[in-house]
Enzyme design. Sequence first.
Site, PDB file in Angstrom:
ATOM      1  N   ASP A 138      33.492   8.797  26.423  1.00 54.89           N
ATOM      2  CA  ASP A 138      32.836   9.053  25.133  1.00 54.89           C
ATOM      3  C   ASP A 138      33.727   9.767  24.120  1.00 54.89           C
ATOM      4  OD1 ASP A 138      30.360   7.815  25.560  1.00 54.89           O
ATOM      5  OD2 ASP A 138      29.636   9.526  26.714  1.00 54.89           O
ATOM      6  N   ASP A 198      28.600   0.145  26.572  1.00 54.41           N
ATOM      7  CA  ASP A 198      28.848   1.073  25.458  1.00 54.41           C
ATOM      8  C   ASP A 198      30.345   1.346  25.271  1.00 54.41           C
ATOM      9  OD1 ASP A 198      26.560   1.396  27.098  1.00 54.41           O
ATOM     10  OD2 ASP A 198      25.998   3.260  26.140  1.00 54.41           O
TER      11      ASP A 198
HETATM   12  N1  GLY Z   1      26.178   5.622  24.825  1.00 50.13           N
HETATM   13  C1  GLY Z   1      24.924   6.111  25.252  1.00 50.13           C
HETATM   14  C2  GLY Z   1      23.777   5.505  24.553  1.00 50.13           C
HETATM   15  O1  GLY Z   1      23.892   4.538  23.844  1.00 50.13           O
HETATM   16  O2  GLY Z   1      22.696   6.026  24.714  1.00 50.13           O
END
Ligand code: GLY
Length: 420
Positions: A138, A198
């Site tokens: 992230d 993601d």
């Molecule tokens: N990347 C985590 C979400 O989209 O909740």
Amino acid sequence: MHSSLSFEVEKIKLLKYIMSYLKGKLRLSMIVLVCVVTYSCKTKPSKEFNLEAVVSKTEKQLSYHYGIVEKYQEDNLLPRSIDEKGLVMVPSDDWTSGFFPGELWMMYDLTDNAIWKERAIKYTEYLESEQFNTGTHDVGFMMYCSYGHGYKTTGSSKYKDILIQTAKSLASRYNPTLKSIRSWDHSTSLYTFPVIIDNMMNMELLLWASQETGDPYYKNIAINHTNTTLKNHFRGDNSSYHVVDYSPEKGEIIKKVTNQGYADESAWSRGQAWGLYGFTVMYRATKDEAYLKQAERIAKFILSHKNLPEDKIPYWDFDAPKLPNEPRDASAAAIIASGLYELAGYSKNSIEYLEVADTMLKSLSTEKYLNKKGTKYGFLLSHSTGNWPRNSEIDEPIVYADYYYLEALNRKKRLNAITY
Ligand code: GLY
């Protein structure tokens, strides 16, 4: 198709002409490409959607939000969402930390009001230590949405160094056997080497790092990761799994499951949005047709889905169990709208994509979604769903919905800025 079809077709023809002319004459920088694309794809100003009025509303609400965040401020926290106790503020290592500074940079882009730049610098710099964070994929979201915008706006060499260090931290999570970047280090009882859809959103930082440094190392990792995702994350209908878990020792897939969706085989809406946006960015940087095709296939899955409501704001999962009595996910709509505005510049399906993105933006800008000034702690949008299986952030305002909504407004504004 509505009456502006021939107008749109002419624009697409012009786009193709200018693109082929420029291809022969210039090495296109991204900025030129975006300018050409936005020029050629410009849509007629809509009667029902007054972009200036919406931007003005969002500026007032973001000012209110900023005031509240300042009031709640302690230990350099950043706003994330609302829960039963009130405003949720998080530290810089939360995956959502970059979105609020990113919003401040985008409001500066939208308004040219210097106060937003000042505010953006202050909150961006809360994240400085995350450049060394090697514990999560992230960091791409966190740092590119904050420092990335800051660098584009200021050209600060300090920001550039921070971003390059962050790219190194992200690249340290790459496994050359699996040709993939590990997403999470948490939930070790559930996963061995989890890669989530993601993660496609973190490729932009790596692409940027190669462009800035001239070192192909980062871009090669992004390409390998994307190719692995293309191979393993998608089903026959081009919806994607949320999590693919790998065994690094055996170099094999252990399982394909969900973490935030309804079921392992369901289509979690935000996951589809991340895929659409991520493959579009990869096409921008590489011009690999396989990425364009995948972005188009994902768009087709979303836009032709029987469970996509008329206002085009998806339910939180396309296969949620009690449809139509399920919460929406405004964040998925904002990400998809922003992604479609870019994809429209590359695809033969431009007209459809622009129309749907406009519908999404219009819907998000109605009273149903866009919060009244002075409500909801100043968040812009209501009705996002963070993590339904964990009963967390359901049908609430969430910071990343606001971020991608502002990005979509910004892209729409650029499309409108040049007179055809
Ligand atoms: N990347 C985590 C979400 O989209 O909740």
